[in-house]
Write an enzyme that holds these catalytic residues in place. Structure first.
Site, PDB file in Angstrom:
ATOM      1  N   GLU A 275       0.835  -1.206   0.000  1.00  0.00           N
ATOM      2  CA  GLU A 275       0.000   0.000   0.000  1.00  0.00           C
ATOM      3  C   GLU A 275       0.868   1.255   0.000  1.00  0.00           C
ATOM      4  OE1 GLU A 275      -4.110  -1.488   2.099  1.00  0.00           O
ATOM      5  OE2 GLU A 275      -2.689  -0.421   3.391  1.00  0.00           O
ATOM      6  N   ARG A 297      -1.424 -10.944   2.584  1.00  0.00           N
ATOM      7  CA  ARG A 297      -2.575 -11.834   2.423  1.00  0.00           C
ATOM      8  C   ARG A 297      -3.321 -11.421   1.170  1.00  0.00           C
ATOM      9  NH1 ARG A 297      -6.348  -7.848   3.658  1.00  0.00           N
ATOM     10  NH2 ARG A 297      -5.724  -6.485   5.364  1.00  0.00           N
TER      11      ARG A 297
HETATM   12  P1  ADP Z   1      -8.377  -4.352   3.413  1.00  0.00           P
HETATM   13  O1  ADP Z   1      -7.344  -3.360   3.036  1.00  0.00           O
HETATM   14  O2  ADP Z   1      -8.260  -5.643   2.673  1.00  0.00           O
HETATM   15  O3  ADP Z   1      -9.749  -3.810   3.459  1.00  0.00           O
HETATM   16  P2  ADP Z   1      -8.660  -4.521   6.283  1.00  0.00           P
HETATM   17  O4  ADP Z   1      -7.564  -4.191   7.232  1.00  0.00           O
HETATM   18  O5  ADP Z   1      -9.808  -3.598   6.202  1.00  0.00           O
HETATM   19  O6  ADP Z   1      -7.965  -4.724   4.879  1.00  0.00           O
HETATM   20  O7  ADP Z   1      -9.195  -5.983   6.655  1.00  0.00           O
HETATM   21  C1  ADP Z   1      -9.720  -6.875   5.718  1.00  0.00           C
HETATM   22  C2  ADP Z   1     -10.777  -7.724   6.352  1.00  0.00           C
HETATM   23  O8  ADP Z   1     -10.250  -8.480   7.408  1.00  0.00           O
HETATM   24  C3  ADP Z   1     -11.940  -6.925   6.878  1.00  0.00           C
HETATM   25  O9  ADP Z   1     -13.124  -7.528   6.447  1.00  0.00           O
HETATM   26  C4  ADP Z   1     -11.775  -6.998   8.368  1.00  0.00           C
HETATM   27  O10 ADP Z   1     -13.040  -7.099   9.002  1.00  0.00           O
HETATM   28  C5  ADP Z   1     -11.005  -8.267   8.564  1.00  0.00           C
HETATM   29  N1  ADP Z   1     -10.057  -8.156   9.651  1.00  0.00           N
HETATM   30  C6  ADP Z   1      -9.022  -7.294   9.765  1.00  0.00           C
HETATM   31  N2  ADP Z   1      -8.328  -7.520  10.888  1.00  0.00           N
HETATM   32  C7  ADP Z   1      -8.931  -8.558  11.516  1.00  0.00           C
HETATM   33  C8  ADP Z   1      -8.687  -9.282  12.745  1.00  0.00           C
HETATM   34  N3  ADP Z   1      -7.691  -8.976  13.536  1.00  0.00           N
HETATM   35  N4  ADP Z   1      -9.532 -10.287  13.062  1.00  0.00           N
HETATM   36  C9  ADP Z   1     -10.563 -10.611  12.259  1.00  0.00           C
HETATM   37  N5  ADP Z   1     -10.835  -9.971  11.107  1.00  0.00           N
HETATM   38  C10 ADP Z   1     -10.033  -8.962  10.733  1.00  0.00           C
HETATM   39  P1  ADP Z   2      -4.309   0.326   8.203  1.00  0.00           P
HETATM   40  O1  ADP Z   2      -3.328  -0.693   8.673  1.00  0.00           O
HETATM   41  O2  ADP Z   2      -5.281   0.698   9.247  1.00  0.00           O
HETATM   42  O3  ADP Z   2      -4.882  -0.046   6.880  1.00  0.00           O
HETATM   43  P2  ADP Z   2      -2.730   2.305   6.765  1.00  0.00           P
HETATM   44  O4  ADP Z   2      -1.361   2.708   7.165  1.00  0.00           O
HETATM   45  O5  ADP Z   2      -2.843   1.397   5.593  1.00  0.00           O
HETATM   46  O6  ADP Z   2      -3.427   1.662   8.025  1.00  0.00           O
HETATM   47  O7  ADP Z   2      -3.597   3.616   6.532  1.00  0.00           O
HETATM   48  C1  ADP Z   2      -4.982   3.551   6.329  1.00  0.00           C
HETATM   49  C2  ADP Z   2      -5.467   4.783   5.589  1.00  0.00           C
HETATM   50  O8  ADP Z   2      -5.138   5.997   6.268  1.00  0.00           O
HETATM   51  C3  ADP Z   2      -4.873   4.963   4.212  1.00  0.00           C
HETATM   52  O9  ADP Z   2      -5.561   4.203   3.246  1.00  0.00           O
HETATM   53  C4  ADP Z   2      -5.028   6.458   4.003  1.00  0.00           C
HETATM   54  O10 ADP Z   2      -6.356   6.786   3.647  1.00  0.00           O
HETATM   55  C5  ADP Z   2      -4.776   7.032   5.363  1.00  0.00           C
HETATM   56  N1  ADP Z   2      -3.361   7.394   5.539  1.00  0.00           N
HETATM   57  C6  ADP Z   2      -2.401   6.582   6.001  1.00  0.00           C
HETATM   58  N2  ADP Z   2      -1.210   7.207   6.053  1.00  0.00           N
HETATM   59  C7  ADP Z   2      -1.414   8.467   5.608  1.00  0.00           C
HETATM   60  C8  ADP Z   2      -0.575   9.633   5.441  1.00  0.00           C
HETATM   61  N3  ADP Z   2       0.714   9.621   5.752  1.00  0.00           N
HETATM   62  N4  ADP Z   2      -1.134  10.754   4.962  1.00  0.00           N
HETATM   63  C9  ADP Z   2      -2.450  10.791   4.668  1.00  0.00           C
HETATM   64  N5  ADP Z   2      -3.284   9.751   4.815  1.00  0.00           N
HETATM   65  C10 ADP Z   2      -2.786   8.594   5.283  1.00  0.00           C
HETATM   66 MG    MG Z   3      -3.887  -0.338   5.116  1.00  0.00          MG
END
Ligand code: ADP
Ligand code: ADP
Ligand code: MG
Length: 646
Positions: A275, A297
């Site tokens: 990402e 994943r």
């Molecule tokens: P994506 O970028 O694929 O949307 P997410 O971080 O939102 O990634 O998580 C993907 C899916 O996995 C979501 O449907 C969320 O509900 C599920 N998920 C994320 N973390 C956990 C966890 N620790 N236990 C169970 N389900 C999880």
């Molecule tokens: P998560 O593990 O919860 O998915 P991410 O680091 O992927 O966390 O960040 C989730 C979201 O937060 C990103 O998709 C983006 O929308 C926002 N985000 C993350 N980092 C930044 C940044 N440095 N500046 C602006 N927006 C951000």
């Molecule tokens: Mg993320």
């Protein structure tokens, strides 16, 4: 290839994996919690085993040892973790290795390397991948972190290093707010992830989330281009697309290479996503993207990549896990057209996107889309798991065509039994900036009020609901409308908690004059359809007292007139009784008359409404005990049918 695999997950992703496994001739094993005995993924699998001691994930789908024992007992050779649950848990992978089972995914080391955002950023810097400027060192002293934020320059983002799903993140605009935000991010990080450590990043203005799908076989990696996931609400993806609007060949090549470098740096095996955050303020530039994190994943939004590349990513996962090399080289991969995915959830959007539960009394998707769903009509959206109903995926030769198909697919999706975010998704798909490809992660928040507006019902929707409530849609020829004078009836319904009354004058089988919300509307039958005013009657379904009209993404009416139950709901089928005290308006039955189930035998007026009293079965009228104009008590016998043996 494996003979049999176990899927350690539920819902749509478990079903998705099983479909590909089955197509490859691989047998599938499901596991299920107490809440999922009758779930779709259980029905779809060749074998299914109950696990755990309760519906909560911690008591079921997160019990790695128990799942491994099931796999060993039933002879499965490999486990696919889906996403969420055990998919990014290196301890689970180690336990599989020890048990002699194959994990369909990366090595435990690769997951560990990317598991914490700070360590992953260090690793990516070393591999020459651009990372978001910020502090991701080990000094967690509050003053030190505040100093780092000053150095980076506001606004900054505080992120839990163990974070995921948008949790443990705080945007800080001004130095004086830093300490409070830090405390609150740490608190959430401890409760959600058991790890208080944070990093501090430059907050990118007008950010776009663009990610690269990578795939490795442990030695070599390729990328399957990008997905744009900028349409987010509270850092959660809502609609995703591929390719990214405005992407240049140069930037795609640079991002793709960075993704491949990230994957190869950790000997990545299987499907993964790198990402990036992109500065969208000055258009897309090859030097304007920074690594955020890697998800080790399969991702929820993987179908948009499948749609534009023609690759089945789950098939690739199984092949590579079984020891094959990468099925395709980089130069064999091409982008074909454009794809969108919308996440359909059971949630109450006008009430702040409150997750909802309920029984899906009706669920139908239109043609022209791929609907990846873990539920069927009749299934329950329980409070235990993610309330996703389905992903709706469309593909088209161009972005404009694909977007039009997304709108049509959402308009044609029919869900009854729970509230959904369908209208919100439909409004997003019609959003002007989105249509122009001007996306950034703030788009939804900027226009939230318009996008999350409660739906409105028009009078033809009300009439449709009332026609269904009074059972006036089907042809009534048998009931012999022509024999009676125009029949006045009414019903009470409610729309978003507001009660209203719909009154009708039935003028024969093909014409009804309605009074609703102060309007008079004439409904005319044309062949098999009703035209209400000037609108074609939309499809509608009834389940108990709830009526869903499939227009405007599903408009839900409640029948509040509980007394309007057909009189044959009672136990005794011989005697038609008055369900409440009232005035007999009409009697259609005569002694000796042959009647069929559902025939209207009398009309009772009570509480300012008219109630039809229907024959509960086929039979012959023995006796009529009431006459027009009679005032009757509740339970009074009005018409008696001959005993079936008589
Ligand atoms: P994506 O970028 O694929 O949307 P997410 O971080 O939102 O990634 O998580 C993907 C899916 O996995 C979501 O449907 C969320 O509900 C599920 N998920 C994320 N973390 C956990 C966890 N620790 N236990 C169970 N389900 C999880
Ligand atoms: P998560 O593990 O919860 O998915 P991410 O680091 O992927 O966390 O960040 C989730 C979201 O937060 C990103 O998709 C983006 O929308 C926002 N985000 C993350 N980092 C930044 C940044 N440095 N500046 C602006 N927006 C951000
Ligand atoms: Mg993320």
């Amino acid at each position: 290839m494996f003979d049999k695999i176990l899927i350690a997950n539920r819902g749509e992703i478990a079903c998705r994996v099983m479909e590909t496994a089955r197509a490859m001739g691989v047998k599938t094993v499901a596991v299920y919690s107490d809440a999922d005995r009758d779930a779709k993924h259980v029905a779809l699998a060749d074998e299914a085993y109950h696990i755990g001691h309760g519906p909560a994930p911690a008591d079921s789908y997160l019990l790695g040892d128990e799942i491994i024992a099931v796999a060993l007992n039933c002879g499965a050779q490999a486990i696919h973790p889906g996403y969420g649950f055990l998919s990014e848990n290196p301890g689970f992978v180690d336990a599989l290795d020890a048990a002699g089972l194959t994990f369909i995914g990366p090595s435990a080391d690769a997951i560990r390397a990317m598991g914490l955002k700070d360590a992953a950023k260090v690793l990516m810097e070393q591999a020459g991948v651009p990372v978001v400027p910020g502090y991701h060192g080990s000094n967690q002293d509050s003053e030190h972190l505040a100093g780092a934020a000053d150095g980076i320059g506001y606004p900054v983002l505080i992120k839990a290093v163990a974070g995921g799903g948008g949790k443990g993140m705080r945007l800080v605009e001004r130095a004086e707010d830093f300490m409070a935000a830090l405390e609150s991010a740490r608190g959430e990080a401890i409760t959600s992830f058991g790890n208080p450590d944070v990093l501090v990043e430059k907050y990118i203005q007008q950010p776009r989330h663009i990610e690269i799908q990578v795939f490795g076989d442990g030695t070599q990696a390729v990328h399957l281009f990008e997905r744009d996931c900028s349409l987010q609400r509270r850092h959660q993806k809502v609609i995703e697309e591929a390719p990214a609007p405005g992407m240049t060949l140069e930037m795609r090549a640079a991002m793709g290479q960075a993704g491949v470098r990230a994957a190869e740096a950790i000997g990545y095996k299987g499907a993964g996503t790198v990402e990036f955050i992109v500065d969208g303020s000055g258009g897309l530039r090859a030097d304007g993207f920074w690594f955020m994190e890697m998800n080790t994943r399969l991702q929820v939004e993987h179908p948009v990549t499948e749609a534009i590349t023609g690759v089945d990513l789950v098939e690739w996962q199984l092949r590579v896990a079984a020891g094959e090399r990468l099925p395709k080289q980089q130069e064999d991969l091409k982008i074909n057209g454009h794809a969108f995915e919308a996440r359909l959830y059971a949630e109450d959007v006008p009430k702040g996107f409150l997750p909802a539960t309920g029984i899906l009394t009706h669920l139908e998707f239109p043609g022209g889309c791929r609907a990846d769903s873990g539920v069927r009509a009749g299934d329950t959206i329980s409070p235990w798991y993610d309330p996703m109903i389905s992903k709706v995926i469309v593909h088209g030769p161009t972005r404009a065509v694909a977007l039009a198909r997304l709108s049509r697919a959402l308009e044609g999706t029919e869900v009854a039994g729970t509230v959904t975010n369908l209208a919100f998704l439909g409004a997003l798909a019609a959003h002007q900036d989105f249509a122009r490809g001007e996306v950034d992660t703030g788009l939804i928040a900027r226009d939230l009020d318009a996008l999350a507006a409660a739906p409105e019902a028009e009078s033809h929707h009300m009439v449709t609901a009332a026609m269904l409530a009074l059972d006036l849609i089907e042809s009534e020829q048998d009931a012999g409308f022509t024999l009676w004078a125009p029949l006045r009836r009414s019903v009470s319904l409610s729309w978003q908690g507001e009660e209203f009354e719909a009154q009708v004058e039935v003028d024969g089988a093909d014409r009804q004059i309605w009074h609703v919300a102060g309007h008079e509307i004439v409904a005319n039958r044309r062949g098999d359809n009703w035209i209400i005013g000037s609108d074609l009657m939309p499809k509608a379904v009834r389940s108990e007292n709830s009526i869903t009209v499939f227009d405007g993404y599903g408009l839900v009416f409640e029948v509040t007139d509980l007394l309007d139950r057909d009189a044959h709901a009672g136990g005794d089928t011989n005697v038609i009784e008055a369900p409440m005290p009232g005035l007999i308006k009409a009697v259609f039955a005569t002694a000796g008359q042959v009647v069929s189930e559902g025939d209207r035998l009398a009309v009772l007026e009570a509480m300012k409404m008219e109630h039809s009293l229907l024959a509960a079965r086929d039979g012959v009228v023995a006796e009529v005990m009431a006459a027009e104009g009679d005032q009757v008590e509740a339970g009074a016998a009005l018409v008696r049918l001959r005993e079936e043996s008589e």
